[in-house]
Design an enzyme around this catalytic site. Structure first.
Site, PDB file in Angstrom:
ATOM      1  N   TYR A   3       0.842  -1.217   0.000  1.00 56.18           N
ATOM      2  CA  TYR A   3       0.000   0.000   0.000  1.00 56.18           C
ATOM      3  C   TYR A   3       0.870   1.257   0.000  1.00 56.18           C
ATOM      4  CZ  TYR A   3      -3.867   3.027   1.677  1.00 56.18           C
ATOM      5  OH  TYR A   3      -4.825   4.007   1.826  1.00 56.18           O
ATOM      6  N   LYS A  21       0.672   3.924  -2.975  1.00 59.13           N
ATOM      7  CA  LYS A  21       0.232   5.288  -2.681  1.00 59.13           C
ATOM      8  C   LYS A  21       1.359   6.303  -2.921  1.00 59.13           C
ATOM      9  CE  LYS A  21      -4.169   4.993  -1.449  1.00 59.13           C
ATOM     10  NZ  LYS A  21      -5.203   5.368  -2.442  1.00 59.13           N
TER      11      LYS A  21
END
Ligand SMILES: NC(=O)c1ccc[n+]([C@@H]2O[C@H](COP(=O)([O-])OP(=O)(O)OC[C@H]3O[C@@H](n4cnc5c(N)ncnc54)[C@H](O)[C@@H]3O)[C@@H](O)[C@H]2O)c1
Length: 273
Positions: A165, A169
């Site tokens: 993640y 991101k």
């Protein structure tokens, strides 16, 4: 008169959470919506709610990670509304694990949903945006369009248990910055909003309760450890997690004319944490 009267806004993952709150806010200002979600039920309910409030909205259900999704999403907007003004790449979820236990499937699923899907959607939008921008330039008009990509504090600072993640991101921040340079000539403002802790189904439950969400047949654990929540509240200058309306408000700023001279920026929305 709304501030976004007639604007066509596409919001991924808008059946629930931050995307849902944003869709209502954009519609309140007169935007016409394309609502996407992986799950048909919340997507259809969102469209029904918008229509009951007198707004225009259409669904495009399905996973943003599907290879044919981007073309379908853009086509839905063009078929229904003949154009595109605002794209918000919001859909996503977390699938956490420490790196020594993280599978390739886990890694690629999270990169696909948070980074590859926005790339494909923006690539598919190019011909529509470019044709409109060229016509407007020929007519001597300066019309701004808006792209807002959603990142996270994990993408800026990294977060233990979230290598996938955090990487995805961070990647979407790079995508934002590169595209702001490519699309300035088309008068598209491309910005990124990076959230801290916002109360949604991904974060609201007590992690030890075994709460899960169903993502394409996978039961993925969600929630926060209550001790972590307490220490977050102590460290966060504003003293609490954000609400979905506060989160939507920050994205909304980058969808309005107030952001016409802002591009390539990442704004942190985390109560100062
Ligand atoms: N809640 C937070 O604290 C927080 C913090 C930082 C960033 N974010 C980001 O904000 C965005 C929205 O998250 P949220 O907290 O509102 O979550 P949420 O689960 O409440 O809403 C996200 C929606 O996206 C949909 N979705 C998930 N995967 C999808 C896919 N492959 N295709 C289409 N739709 C899909 C879900 O079904 C859900 O309805 C995500 O990108 C998330 O990573 C959230």
């Amino acid at each position: 008169m709304g501030r976004l009267d007639g604007k066509v806004a596409l919001v991924t993952g808008s059946g629930r959470g931050i995307g849902h709150a944003l869709a209502l806010k954009l519609a309140d200002e007169g935007a016409r919506l394309v609502i996407n979600d992986l799950d048909a039920e919340p997507a259809n309910e969102t469209v029904a709610l918008l229509k009951s409030r007198g707004n225009e909205a259409v669904t495009c259900v399905g996973s943003v990670s599907a290879p044919d999704f981007a073309e379908r999403f853009i086509k839905t907007a063009v078929d229904h509304y003949k154009g595109i003004d605002i794209i918000v790449n919001n859909a996503g979820y977390t699938w956490d694990g420490v790196i020594q236990k993280m599978t390739d499937e886990q890694w690629y699923a999270i990169l696909d949903v948070h980074m590859t899907a926005p790339f494909r959607i923006l690539r598919a939008a190019y011909p529509v945006i470019s044709a409109a921008a060229k016509q407007e330039a020929a007519d001597g008009l300066e019309v701004f369009r808006k792209v807002v990509n959603i990142s996270s504090g994990s993408g800026i600072n990294g977060n233990a248990g979230q290598a996938n993640y955090s990487a995805a991101k961070a990647g979407v921040i790079g995508l934002t910055k590169a595209l702001s340079k490519e699309w300035g000539r088309l008068k598209v403002n491309v910005n990124c909003v990076a959230f801290g802790l916002i109360n949604t189904r991904l974060t609201a439950a007590d992690a030890s309760s075994g709460a899960t969400v169903d993502i394409e047949g996978k039961k993925l654990r969600v929630g926060m450890n209550p001790d972590l929540l307490k220490s977050h509240a102590q460290r966060c200058p504003l003293g609490r997690a954000g609400t979905v309306d506060e989160a939507a408000g920050a994205i909304y700023m980058y969808c309005t004319p107030d952001s016409d001279y802002i591009t390539g920026e990442v704004v942190r929305v985390g109560g100062g944490a």
